[in-house]
Enzyme design. Structure first.
Site, mmCIF file in Angstrom:
data_model
loop_
_atom_site.group_PDB
_atom_site.id
_atom_site.type_symbol
_atom_site.label_atom_id
_atom_site.label_comp_id
_atom_site.label_asym_id
_atom_site.label_seq_id
_atom_site.Cartn_x
_atom_site.Cartn_y
_atom_site.Cartn_z
ATOM 1 C CB SER A 86 -7.326 4.596 2.196
ATOM 2 O OG SER A 86 -6.782 3.933 3.324
ATOM 3 C CB SER A 146 -8.606 2.366 5.144
ATOM 4 O OG SER A 146 -8.991 3.716 5.059
ATOM 5 C CE LYS A 161 -3.835 2.234 2.438
ATOM 6 N NZ LYS A 161 -4.786 2.185 3.561
#
Length: 486
Positions: free
Chosen positions: A156, A180, A81
């Protein structure tokens, strides 16, 4: 779909590499081929370092041949990520303000994954600074859903969810402050896990006592979630929280008996959180899976009446502390939602902080009252189905207008406010074929038992095995993949 390597779980792939049935280089080649195939459609991988990854895979194969003891994730290819710092690899957090930033050191979760044998290949897309649960930014564009490429993949950790669902990789690292890990898991038919406080520590030079944000895994099976946790959990001297959980906990058996387990289910968290009717109807049917396993399911909820206050003020304070200095330097290129959240934090008064602390205390008392009667809390993970990827966020949910970019995420945010471990598991598909996730929460530091209960549901349903069909030409927008120079 390429060969069978991409379909393997992390447990299966690492076992095959250990047995020399598949080499690390073969696993990497399949991973890179899959990126080339699906990324023009979903735009999930934003930076790629094939040469560096090939060298790591070569080293992994040499270690295999040497007969040495192999780490648990030996040879496993993985993008990371883009909010998690990776040493020597650009980490932008999806922001023009950090478009050239290359960290000198790995974040702890990345360092532990590398030590466990992961072959790092690149970075996956995020909303700017991880703000919001829809993955788009001005630097790389929008990540879309493998099951419906005109729709959102969530966020996210949307890039992570999309690559795991697309069989690019079996597991991935994410983070979760307001959902997220869980909302993109729900949108993309994968498993997302938000651990208890500091189970995976998050060292910080700004606030070592921060508790709202977490790092954690995504995968296509609960077994792989446990494998990930077994190499990333464990205390760190830079984080002054309780020791949390020994990593060995996550190597224990996932078998469980749900007979007599008491589950409280709430469609609206007792505070009128709006959820699309089709999601509720579908999830209410899924509760029969637990009843079939011998569990007792009743409509019940912790007292979330002050959870919005706790979440909103704590998040705002964390945003102001962490992102305030960046806004001062480069605010003209940072999205308005981040400005709003930072400014809210800067405007908090001493009285606000006192009231927030008192509200959190009362919230915890309500949580413990609930767990005095129930073992598990079940709820909708996302309030909406995956939505039009060209939107910044849903303007309304079930007829209720969204006043801020966080309002459509309340189903995840209110549970974040409790600090509990929370798991999102695939729970089937809507009439239109869109994934729906079920959110499960248990008491503090019962993380492994929560995984056992999630796996029991998973074994009865098998929804994550339904792979998306990602077809060329279906993309909502052009890919923004950047290859690291050799």
């Amino acid at each position: 779909m390429p060969g069978t390597i991409g379909e393997l779980s992390a447990v299966e792939l690492t076992t095959a590499i250990r047995k020399k049935e598949i080499s690390a280089r073969e696993a990497l080649a399949d991973h890179l081929d899959r990126v080339a195939e699906v990324n023009p459609v979903i735009n999930a991988v934003v930076t790629l370092d094939p040469e560096g990854a090939q060298e790591l895979a070569h080293q992994a194969d040499e270690l295999t041949a040497s007969g040495a003891e192999l780490p648990l994730l030996h040879g496993l290819p993985m993008t990371h990520k883009d909010t998690n710092n990776t040493a020597g690899m650009r980490t932008t957090q999806g922001s023009l303000a950090l478009r050239e930033f290359v960290p000198d050191a790995d974040d702890l979760i990345i360092a532990r994954l590398k030590a466990a044998g992961v072959v790092s290949t690149g970075k996956s897309n995020v909303p700017e600074f991880g703000a919001g649960s829809h993955t788009f930014n001005d630097l790389f564009g929008t990540t879309t859903n493998p099951y419906a490429p005109a729709l959102s993949a969530g966020g996210s950790s949307g890039g992570v969810a999309a690559v795991v669902a697309s069989r690019v990789q079996s597991i991935g690292d994410g983070s979760d402050m307001g959902g997220s890990l869980r909302i993109p898991a729900s949108f993309c038919n994968v498993v997302g896990f938000r651990p208890s406080t500091a189970v995976i520590p998050m060292p910080s030079d700004v606030n070592a006592y921060a508790w709202l944000g977490r790092t954690g895994p995504m995968a296509r099976s609960v077994e792989d979630i446990a494998l990930f946790m077994s190499v990333t959990a464990g205390s760190d001297p830079r984080v002054p929280h309780p020791a949390g959980l020994d990593p060995a906990v996550f190597r224990s058996s996932l078998e469980t008996d749900m007979r007599g387990v008491r589950i409280g289910w709430s469609p609206d968290f007792g505070i009128g959180v709006p959820v699309e009717r089709g999601i509720l109807e579908h999830l209410e049917r899924q509760l029969a899976v637990f009843e079939g396993l011998g569990a007792i399911v009743e409509e019940a909820t912790p007292d979330f009446s002050e959870a919005d206050l706790v979440f909103g003020n704590t998040r705002a304070m964390d945003f102001a502390a962490g992102l305030g200095p960046i806004l001062e330097r480069a605010g003209d290129v940072i999205k308005p939602e981040v400005h709003w959240n930072v400014n809210k934090g800067l405007a908090l008064t001493a009285r606000d902080l006192i009231e927030t602390t008192a509200a959190r205390t009362r919230l915890e008392a309500g949580v413990q009252s609930f767990f005095g009667r129930y073992d598990l809390f079940a709820s909708p993970c996302a309030q909406v189905l995956p939505f039009d990827a060209t939107l910044r966020y849903p303007q309304s949910v079930a007829g209720v207008a969204s006043e801020t970019y966080l309002d459509w995420m309340r189903s995840a945010c209110v549970l974040s406010a409790t600090g509990l471990p929370v798991l999102s598991v695939p729970a089937g598909f809507s009439a239109a074929g869109l994934p729906i996730g079920l959110q499960l929460a248990s008491n503090h530091y019962t993380d492994m038992q929560l995984l056992r209960w999630g796996r029991a549901f998973e074994q009865q349903t098998g929804y994550a095995a339904v792979a998306p069909v990602v077809e060329a030409g279906a993309a909502a927008g052009a890919p923004f993949l950047t290859t690291v120079p050799a």
